[in-house]
Design a protein around this motif. Structure first.
Motif, PDB file in Angstrom:
ATOM      1  N   GLN A  14       0.822  -1.202   0.000  1.00  0.00           N
ATOM      2  CA  GLN A  14       0.000   0.000   0.000  1.00  0.00           C
ATOM      3  C   GLN A  14       0.865   1.265   0.000  1.00  0.00           C
ATOM      4  N   SER A  15       1.936   1.243   0.787  1.00  0.00           N
ATOM      5  CA  SER A  15       2.817   2.413   0.848  1.00  0.00           C
ATOM      6  C   SER A  15       3.467   2.683  -0.505  1.00  0.00           C
ATOM      7  N   PHE A  18       0.852   4.178  -2.802  1.00  0.00           N
ATOM      8  CA  PHE A  18       0.608   5.590  -2.479  1.00  0.00           C
ATOM      9  C   PHE A  18       1.766   6.470  -2.950  1.00  0.00           C
ATOM     10  N   GLU A  21       1.313   6.968  -6.507  1.00  0.00           N
ATOM     11  CA  GLU A  21       0.159   7.863  -6.697  1.00  0.00           C
ATOM     12  C   GLU A  21       0.580   9.326  -6.515  1.00  0.00           C
ATOM     13  N   ARG A  22       1.469   9.570  -5.521  1.00  0.00           N
ATOM     14  CA  ARG A  22       1.956  10.945  -5.303  1.00  0.00           C
ATOM     15  C   ARG A  22       2.759  11.442  -6.504  1.00  0.00           C
ATOM     16  N   VAL A  47       8.317  -6.439   2.993  1.00  0.00           N
ATOM     17  CA  VAL A  47       8.819  -6.389   4.359  1.00  0.00           C
ATOM     18  C   VAL A  47       8.437  -7.730   4.962  1.00  0.00           C
ATOM     19  N   TRP A 116      17.154   6.794   9.634  1.00  0.00           N
ATOM     20  CA  TRP A 116      17.678   7.489   8.451  1.00  0.00           C
ATOM     21  C   TRP A 116      19.195   7.391   8.430  1.00  0.00           C
ATOM     22  N   TYR A 135      20.137  11.269   2.911  1.00  0.00           N
ATOM     23  CA  TYR A 135      19.531  10.371   3.899  1.00  0.00           C
ATOM     24  C   TYR A 135      18.336   9.624   3.313  1.00  0.00           C
ATOM     25  N   TYR A 137      15.529   6.102   4.410  1.00  0.00           N
ATOM     26  CA  TYR A 137      15.031   5.374   5.577  1.00  0.00           C
ATOM     27  C   TYR A 137      15.245   3.863   5.439  1.00  0.00           C
ATOM     28  N   VAL A 139      14.990  -0.002   7.479  1.00  0.00           N
ATOM     29  CA  VAL A 139      14.631  -0.828   8.631  1.00  0.00           C
ATOM     30  C   VAL A 139      14.811  -2.295   8.249  1.00  0.00           C
ATOM     31  N   GLU A 177       9.906   4.572  -0.790  1.00  0.00           N
ATOM     32  CA  GLU A 177       8.517   5.039  -0.608  1.00  0.00           C
ATOM     33  C   GLU A 177       8.324   5.754   0.721  1.00  0.00           C
ATOM     34  N   LYS A 178       9.333   5.677   1.610  1.00  0.00           N
ATOM     35  CA  LYS A 178       9.241   6.314   2.923  1.00  0.00           C
ATOM     36  C   LYS A 178      10.402   7.263   3.157  1.00  0.00           C
ATOM     37  N   GLY A 180      11.000  10.422   1.977  1.00  0.00           N
ATOM     38  CA  GLY A 180      10.791  11.836   1.671  1.00  0.00           C
ATOM     39  C   GLY A 180      11.023  12.149   0.198  1.00  0.00           C
ATOM     40  N   PRO A 181      11.382  13.407  -0.113  1.00  0.00           N
ATOM     41  CA  PRO A 181      11.580  13.820  -1.504  1.00  0.00           C
ATOM     42  C   PRO A 181      12.699  13.029  -2.209  1.00  0.00           C
TER      43      PRO A 181
ATOM     44  N   LEU B   2      23.981   6.425  10.964  1.00  0.00           N
ATOM     45  CA  LEU B   2      22.574   6.347  11.365  1.00  0.00           C
ATOM     46  C   LEU B   2      22.283   7.510  12.305  1.00  0.00           C
ATOM     47  N   THR B   3      21.194   8.222  12.050  1.00  0.00           N
ATOM     48  CA  THR B   3      20.897   9.413  12.846  1.00  0.00           C
ATOM     49  C   THR B   3      19.914   9.093  13.973  1.00  0.00           C
ATOM     50  N   ASP B  74       5.278  10.980   3.378  1.00  0.00           N
ATOM     51  CA  ASP B  74       6.320  10.149   2.773  1.00  0.00           C
ATOM     52  C   ASP B  74       7.428   9.810   3.773  1.00  0.00           C
ATOM     53  N   ILE B  75       7.075   9.816   5.077  1.00  0.00           N
ATOM     54  CA  ILE B  75       8.013   9.321   6.095  1.00  0.00           C
ATOM     55  C   ILE B  75       7.298   8.222   6.879  1.00  0.00           C
ATOM     56  N   PRO B  76       8.053   7.399   7.605  1.00  0.00           N
ATOM     57  CA  PRO B  76       7.432   6.268   8.300  1.00  0.00           C
ATOM     58  C   PRO B  76       6.574   6.718   9.479  1.00  0.00           C
ATOM     59  N   HIS B  94      -2.045  -2.973   6.426  1.00  0.00           N
ATOM     60  CA  HIS B  94      -2.533  -2.944   5.046  1.00  0.00           C
ATOM     61  C   HIS B  94      -3.048  -1.572   4.653  1.00  0.00           C
ATOM     62  N   GLN B 123      10.406  -5.912  12.715  1.00  0.00           N
ATOM     63  CA  GLN B 123      10.642  -4.493  12.405  1.00  0.00           C
ATOM     64  C   GLN B 123       9.373  -3.660  12.527  1.00  0.00           C
ATOM     65  N   ARG B 251      19.422  14.093  10.975  1.00  0.00           N
ATOM     66  CA  ARG B 251      19.163  14.303   9.551  1.00  0.00           C
ATOM     67  C   ARG B 251      18.637  15.720   9.377  1.00  0.00           C
TER      68      ARG B 251
END
Lengths: 193, 252
Positions: A14-15, A18, A21-22, A47, A116, A135, A137, A139, A177-178, A180-181, B2-3, B74-76, B94, B123, B251
Motif C-alpha cells: 500500500q505504501s 501511495f 500515486e503521489r 517487508v 535514516w 539520507y 530510511y 529498517v 517510498e518512505k 521523503g523527496p 545512522l541518525t 512520505d516518512i514512516p 494494510h 521491524q 538528519r
C-alpha cells in the motif's frame, strides 16, 4: 506506461502504491504470470521474513517467473534480498537471480538497523539528481555485503549494499517510498529508466 | 551514519487530533493529515499516532485515517491504541502504517508479541512500556493507560518482549510525563543498555538540552514528544540544528 507491482501479500504494498500515486502514476497490483510478464516495468516490494516470503512466491509460481523477466525491475527492502541466492534468515534459498548472500548484522549496534542513514558511492542512473550522503530510511536486520553489483552503499558500522544492479534487476535495501523527496526522486528515476 | 530520530506524537480521537494543538500556518490544526504533512516537511523523522478512542465504530474511523495519512506523508509512521489481535494489526499495516505499537495487550498476552513478529516481522512491532518509579519497588511497568501497576520490573519486561520479537521499545516515564523537566535518563539508559533493539525515550521533554541528554547520556535511539511540538515551544528544525551543533547525528 504499464507498471505492475508484484502481489504476494508483502506488507508495504500500500505504501508503494501511495508513493507512486503521489508521483501521478497508476500501478497494477498482480500475481498473475501473464500480467507481470507483459509489464513495461515491475516493482517488487517486501517487508517481513525471508522464508515465509519465499513460500508465498512459490505458491504463486513466481519463483519461476521473476528470474525470467527482461524489463526494468525494482526490488525494495526484502524485495532486494529475495533476488539474491541465499539468506541467513531462516537458512533460506532465495530466487537466485543475483549471485549474492544475505547476512545478519553482527554488531554491537542496535539491530534492526532502523532509521535514516546516508547513501554513498552512488553509481547508477537510479540516483540521478541525488546528492552523495543523502539520507534515506532503512529498517532491516539482514544485509547484502558490498559486491561488484553494489550501486550505492551505507555504513552500519561497516559498509554494506544500499542498492544493487544486476542486468535489468535494480534493488534498494532502504525504503524509497518512505524516504521523503529523495525517495520520490529515486522512484521517479526508476520509472524513467 | 545512522541518525537519532525525532518523533512528534499525535493523539487521535474519532479521526481528529486532540490534546490541544496550536498552529496558525496550517489550514486545520485538528486534522491529523495536515499536521502530519507539516511535521514531515519540518524534518520530523517519524510520526506516532495514538488512537485514544474507545468504541469499535471510532476504531474503524482510525483505520480509514491511517490510510489517509499513508496516502499523504512520505516518512514512516507508527500507530497504536487498542490493538489486541493479529487481525487488528493486519488492518492497520494494510492501510499503510509502517509499525504498530502495543502496550496493555502485551501485558495481558505476551505471546501476542511473538505472534505479531512471526506474522509481520519484528521491524513493525513496537512495544510501548509505561513505567513509574516508586521508592520501595523501583521502576515498574504500568498498564491500562498507566492506571494499574504490574509485577514486571521495567528492564526485565523490556528484555522479555525483545526476546519475544519486539523490534523496538517505546519507553514512557510516567513520573516525567508532562513535567517538562527532562526524560527519565536513568531507566532509559538501563533499558537501552539491556536490549539489542532501538529504544525511543518518551515523557518529560521540555527543552532542546533534554533531547541531547536522552541521546548522549541515556543512549536512546529516538526521542518522542507531543505538546512541546504541538504548542510550538520548540520546532523540529530548531531542535535538530541545536543537536547537530552538539555533535549528535541528526538528519537535516
Amino acid at each position: 506506461m504499464n507498471l505492475v507491482i508484484v502481489d504476494y501479500k508483502a506488507g508495504n504494498v500500500q505504501s508503494v502504491l501511495f508513493a507512486l500515486e503521489r508521483l501521478g502514476v497508476q500501478a497494477t497490483l498482480s500475481s498473475d504470470f501473464e500480467t507481470i510478464k507483459a509489464a513495461d516495468k515491475v516493482i517488487f516490494p517486501g517487508v517481513g521474513e525471508a522464508s515465509s516470503a519465499m513460500l508465498q512466491l512459490k505458491s504463486r509460481n513466481l519463483d519461476k517467473l521473476l528470474p525470467e523477466l527482461k524489463q526494468p525491475f525494482f526490488g525494495v527492502c526484502l524485495g532486494m534480498q529475495l533476488l539474491c541466492k541465499h539468506s541467513e534468515e531462516g537458512d533460506t534459498d532465495l530466487l537466485g537471480i543475483i549471485p549474492l548472500q544475505v547476512k545478519r548484522f553482527q554488531t554491537e549496534l542496535k539491530v534492526p538497523h532502523m532509521g535514516w542513514n546516508q547513501l554513498e558511492g552512488l553509481n547508477s542512473p537510479l540516483f540521478a539528481g541525488i546528492q552523495e550522503k543523502e539520507y534515506v530510511y532503512y529498517v532491516h536486520s539482514y544485509y547484502v555485503p558490498l559486491s561488484e553489483y553494489t550501486i550505492a552503499q551505507t555504513s552500519y558500522p561497516e559498509p554494506f549494499s544500499g542498492a544493487l544492479q544486476y542486468k535489468n534487476f535494480y534493488a534498494a535495501q532502504f525504503h524509497p517510498e518512505k524516504s521523503g523527496p529523495a525517495g520520490a526522486q529515486i522512484l521517479k528515476n526508476f520509472l524513467a529508466l | 551514519m545512522l541518525t537519532k530520530r525525532i518523533i512528534p506524537c499525535l493523539d487521535i480521537k474519532n479521526g481528529r487530533t486532540v490534546k490541544g494543538v496550536q498552529f496558525e500556518n496550517i489550514r486545520d490544526a485538528g486534522d491529523p493529515v495536515e499536521l502530519a504533512k507539516w511535521y514531515a516537511e519540518q524534518g520530523a523523522d517519524e510520526l506516532v499516532f495514538l488512537d485514544i478512542t474507545a468504541t469499535n465504530e471510532e476504531r474503524k474511523t482510525f483505520a480509514e485515517l491511517v490510510r489517509d495519512i499513508a496516502r499523504h506523508i512520505d516518512i514512516p509512521f507508527t500507530v497504536g491504541g487498542g490493538i489486541s489481535a493479529v487481525a487488528d494489526v493486519e488492518v492497520l499495516l494494510h492501510a499503510g502504517a509502517d509499525k504498530v505499537s502495543i502496550n496493555s495487550s502485551a501485558i495481558k498476552n505476551p505471546q501476542l508479541v511473538e505472534e505479531l513478529a512471526r506474522h509481520f516481522g519484528s521491524q513493525c512491532v513496537t512495544v510501548a512500556i509505561d513505567t513509574k518509579h516508586k521508592d520501595e519497588t523501583g521502576w515498574k511497568v504500568y498498564t491500562r493507560a498507566g492506571t494499574i501497576e504490574t509485577e514486571h520490573s521495567t528492564v526485565d519486561w523490556a528484555k522479555r518482549v525483545t526476546d519475544l520479537g519486539a523490534g523496538e521499545i517505546l519507553l514512557t516515564s510516567m513520573n516525567n510525563d508532562g513535567t517538562k523537566a527532562g526524560f527519565a535518563l536513568g531507566v532509559t539508559g538501563e533499558v537501552a543498555k539491556a536490549v539489542s533493539v532501538p529504544v525511543i525515550a518518551s515523557g518529560g521533554a521540555g527543552t532542546k538540552q533534554h533531547f541531547a541528554e536522552a541521546f548522549e547520556v541515556a543512549h536512546a535511539d529516538a526521542a518522542l514528544a507531543a505538546s512541546l511540538f504541538h504548542f510550538r515551544e520548540l520546532s523540529v528544525p530548531e531542535l535538530k540544528a541545536y543537536l547537530k551543533e552538539k555533535g549528535v547525528a541528526v538528519r537535516i
